[in-house]
Scaffold this motif. Sequence first.
Motif, PDB file in Angstrom:
ATOM      1  N   GLY A 108       0.816  -1.209   0.000  1.00 52.67           N
ATOM      2  CA  GLY A 108       0.000   0.000   0.000  1.00 52.67           C
ATOM      3  C   GLY A 108       0.848   1.256   0.000  1.00 52.67           C
ATOM      4  N   ASN A 109       0.178   2.367  -0.129  1.00 48.80           N
ATOM      5  CA  ASN A 109       0.842   3.667  -0.142  1.00 48.80           C
ATOM      6  C   ASN A 109      -0.003   4.633   0.680  1.00 48.80           C
ATOM      7  OD1 ASN A 109       2.578   5.781  -0.914  1.00 48.80           O
ATOM      8  ND2 ASN A 109       1.332   6.247  -2.710  1.00 48.80           N
ATOM      9  N   ARG A 110       0.532   5.112   1.802  1.00 50.99           N
ATOM     10  CA  ARG A 110      -0.231   6.070   2.614  1.00 50.99           C
ATOM     11  C   ARG A 110      -0.357   7.367   1.829  1.00 50.99           C
ATOM     12  NH1 ARG A 110       0.065   7.062   9.064  1.00 50.99           N
ATOM     13  NH2 ARG A 110      -1.819   8.341   9.153  1.00 50.99           N
ATOM     14  N   VAL A 111      -1.580   7.875   1.741  1.00 47.35           N
ATOM     15  CA  VAL A 111      -1.853   9.069   0.948  1.00 47.35           C
ATOM     16  C   VAL A 111      -2.705  10.038   1.762  1.00 47.35           C
ATOM     17  CG1 VAL A 111      -1.712   7.882  -1.285  1.00 47.35           C
ATOM     18  CG2 VAL A 111      -3.904   8.008  -0.107  1.00 47.35           C
ATOM     19  N   PRO A 112      -2.600  11.330   1.469  1.00 47.24           N
ATOM     20  CA  PRO A 112      -3.521  12.272   2.114  1.00 47.24           C
ATOM     21  C   PRO A 112      -4.921  12.067   1.544  1.00 47.24           C
ATOM     22  CG  PRO A 112      -2.124  13.423   0.533  1.00 47.24           C
ATOM     23  CD  PRO A 112      -1.648  11.991   0.587  1.00 47.24           C
ATOM     24  N   ALA A 113      -5.906  12.244   2.387  1.00 46.34           N
ATOM     25  CA  ALA A 113      -7.291  12.085   1.947  1.00 46.34           C
ATOM     26  C   ALA A 113      -7.717  13.282   1.100  1.00 46.34           C
ATOM     27  CB  ALA A 113      -8.204  11.941   3.156  1.00 46.34           C
ATOM     28  N   HIS A 114      -8.576  13.029   0.145  1.00 46.18           N
ATOM     29  CA  HIS A 114      -9.162  14.121  -0.647  1.00 46.18           C
ATOM     30  C   HIS A 114     -10.067  14.979   0.241  1.00 46.18           C
ATOM     31  CE1 HIS A 114     -10.864  16.218  -4.033  1.00 46.18           C
ATOM     32  NE2 HIS A 114     -12.080  15.827  -3.689  1.00 46.18           N
ATOM     33  N   ASN A 115     -10.811  14.316   1.129  1.00 45.32           N
ATOM     34  CA  ASN A 115     -11.677  15.000   2.081  1.00 45.32           C
ATOM     35  C   ASN A 115     -10.925  15.055   3.411  1.00 45.32           C
ATOM     36  OD1 ASN A 115     -13.564  15.615   4.082  1.00 45.32           O
ATOM     37  ND2 ASN A 115     -15.209  14.477   3.088  1.00 45.32           N
ATOM     38  N   PRO A 116     -10.616  16.242   3.928  1.00 46.31           N
ATOM     39  CA  PRO A 116      -9.819  16.339   5.161  1.00 46.31           C
ATOM     40  C   PRO A 116     -10.461  15.672   6.375  1.00 46.31           C
ATOM     41  CG  PRO A 116     -10.583  18.519   4.453  1.00 46.31           C
ATOM     42  CD  PRO A 116     -10.970  17.545   3.382  1.00 46.31           C
ATOM     43  N   TYR A 117     -11.750  15.396   6.320  1.00 49.61           N
ATOM     44  CA  TYR A 117     -12.424  14.679   7.405  1.00 49.61           C
ATOM     45  C   TYR A 117     -11.705  13.369   7.700  1.00 49.61           C
ATOM     46  CZ  TYR A 117     -16.113  11.994   9.765  1.00 49.61           C
ATOM     47  OH  TYR A 117     -16.826  11.215  10.647  1.00 49.61           O
ATOM     48  N   TRP A 118     -11.322  12.632   6.633  1.00 51.76           N
ATOM     49  CA  TRP A 118     -10.695  11.325   6.812  1.00 51.76           C
ATOM     50  C   TRP A 118      -9.309  11.440   7.421  1.00 51.76           C
ATOM     51  CZ3 TRP A 118     -14.421   8.298   7.143  1.00 51.76           C
ATOM     52  CH2 TRP A 118     -15.515   8.340   6.264  1.00 51.76           C
ATOM     53  N   ASP A 119      -8.587  12.519   7.135  1.00 48.95           N
ATOM     54  CA  ASP A 119      -7.280  12.729   7.778  1.00 48.95           C
ATOM     55  C   ASP A 119      -7.456  13.086   9.248  1.00 48.95           C
ATOM     56  OD1 ASP A 119      -5.691  12.180   5.560  1.00 48.95           O
ATOM     57  OD2 ASP A 119      -5.677  14.271   4.886  1.00 48.95           O
ATOM     58  N   GLU A 120      -8.524  13.829   9.558  1.00 43.54           N
ATOM     59  CA  GLU A 120      -8.774  14.205  10.943  1.00 43.54           C
ATOM     60  C   GLU A 120      -9.125  12.988  11.791  1.00 43.54           C
ATOM     61  OE1 GLU A 120     -11.678  17.089  13.633  1.00 43.54           O
ATOM     62  OE2 GLU A 120     -11.684  17.309  11.456  1.00 43.54           O
ATOM     63  N   TYR A 121      -9.858  12.051  11.220  1.00 41.36           N
ATOM     64  CA  TYR A 121     -10.360  10.905  11.984  1.00 41.36           C
ATOM     65  C   TYR A 121      -9.755   9.569  11.570  1.00 41.36           C
ATOM     66  CZ  TYR A 121     -13.721  14.194  13.798  1.00 41.36           C
ATOM     67  OH  TYR A 121     -14.305  15.272  14.408  1.00 41.36           O
ATOM     68  N   GLY A 122      -8.651   9.587  10.849  1.00 45.33           N
ATOM     69  CA  GLY A 122      -8.079   8.303  10.482  1.00 45.33           C
ATOM     70  C   GLY A 122      -6.882   8.407   9.576  1.00 45.33           C
ATOM     71  N   ALA A 123      -6.665   7.346   8.841  1.00 45.97           N
ATOM     72  CA  ALA A 123      -5.544   7.235   7.907  1.00 45.97           C
ATOM     73  C   ALA A 123      -6.050   6.633   6.607  1.00 45.97           C
ATOM     74  CB  ALA A 123      -4.453   6.354   8.502  1.00 45.97           C
ATOM     75  N   THR A 124      -5.496   7.093   5.501  1.00 51.84           N
ATOM     76  CA  THR A 124      -5.884   6.603   4.182  1.00 51.84           C
ATOM     77  C   THR A 124      -4.684   5.925   3.538  1.00 51.84           C
ATOM     78  OG1 THR A 124      -7.493   8.396   3.954  1.00 51.84           O
ATOM     79  CG2 THR A 124      -6.844   7.249   1.941  1.00 51.84           C
ATOM     80  N   VAL A 125      -4.910   4.709   3.041  1.00 47.37           N
ATOM     81  CA  VAL A 125      -3.863   3.938   2.385  1.00 47.37           C
ATOM     82  C   VAL A 125      -4.406   3.462   1.042  1.00 47.37           C
ATOM     83  CG1 VAL A 125      -2.305   1.965   2.546  1.00 47.37           C
ATOM     84  CG2 VAL A 125      -3.003   3.170   4.637  1.00 47.37           C
ATOM     85  N   ALA A 126      -3.678   3.777  -0.031  1.00 44.27           N
ATOM     86  CA  ALA A 126      -4.081   3.297  -1.361  1.00 44.27           C
ATOM     87  C   ALA A 126      -3.585   1.865  -1.535  1.00 44.27           C
ATOM     88  CB  ALA A 126      -3.501   4.198  -2.444  1.00 44.27           C
ATOM     89  N   ASP A 127      -4.457   1.011  -2.067  1.00 42.46           N
ATOM     90  CA  ASP A 127      -4.062  -0.373  -2.329  1.00 42.46           C
ATOM     91  C   ASP A 127      -3.200  -0.415  -3.592  1.00 42.46           C
ATOM     92  OD1 ASP A 127      -5.730  -0.537  -4.621  1.00 42.46           O
ATOM     93  OD2 ASP A 127      -7.192  -1.855  -3.661  1.00 42.46           O
ATOM     94  N   PRO A 128      -2.651  -1.565  -3.978  1.00 38.48           N
ATOM     95  CA  PRO A 128      -1.773  -1.619  -5.151  1.00 38.48           C
ATOM     96  C   PRO A 128      -2.422  -1.170  -6.458  1.00 38.48           C
ATOM     97  CG  PRO A 128      -1.449  -3.566  -3.808  1.00 38.48           C
ATOM     98  CD  PRO A 128      -2.641  -2.840  -3.234  1.00 38.48           C
ATOM     99  N   ASP A 129      -3.754  -1.173  -6.529  1.00 33.95           N
ATOM    100  CA  ASP A 129      -4.448  -0.701  -7.721  1.00 33.95           C
ATOM    101  C   ASP A 129      -4.861   0.761  -7.627  1.00 33.95           C
ATOM    102  OD1 ASP A 129      -4.503  -3.108  -9.375  1.00 33.95           O
ATOM    103  OD2 ASP A 129      -5.772  -3.932  -7.785  1.00 33.95           O
ATOM    104  N   GLY A 130      -4.578   1.407  -6.482  1.00 31.41           N
ATOM    105  CA  GLY A 130      -4.903   2.819  -6.308  1.00 31.41           C
ATOM    106  C   GLY A 130      -6.223   3.093  -5.612  1.00 31.41           C
TER     107      GLY A 130
END
Length: 141
Positions: A108-130
Amino acid sequence: MACRSRGRGVIDSTTHIRVARPSRDLGAAERFYVDGLGLDVLWRTTERVPGGHDLLMVGPPGGSWHFELTRDPEDPLEPTPTVDDLFVVYLGKPVDEALVDRLVAAGGNRVPAHNPYWDEYGATVADPDGYRLVLCSRTWG
């Protein structure tokens, strides 16, 4: 805002749901969702069938949902995820950074969320397909 049922649907909490999406590499997807996230392989194709798709189904054992990841080796589809194609897991507790590290180590690849709500309340990880997996510290319901 509360959700209300109008009594006309056929879907309830016991209805089995399958989310299907294409994958460039089922082995990479399996490492991410099984080794990284901890889901189980529920089923996979074990032999090539002319005209058929290669399939990998992952999910929680006994759960009412699973992912079906597909690859058509004769006419492969390129995954086309957007920044808002999310698979959100409501953990109900702080996100364990060891889990995020495991997902990254599993492709995976840790990425910033498009919606800042998800960064405030968690972590976003892109899978191998994005496609994006959000680990949310909040609960749902």
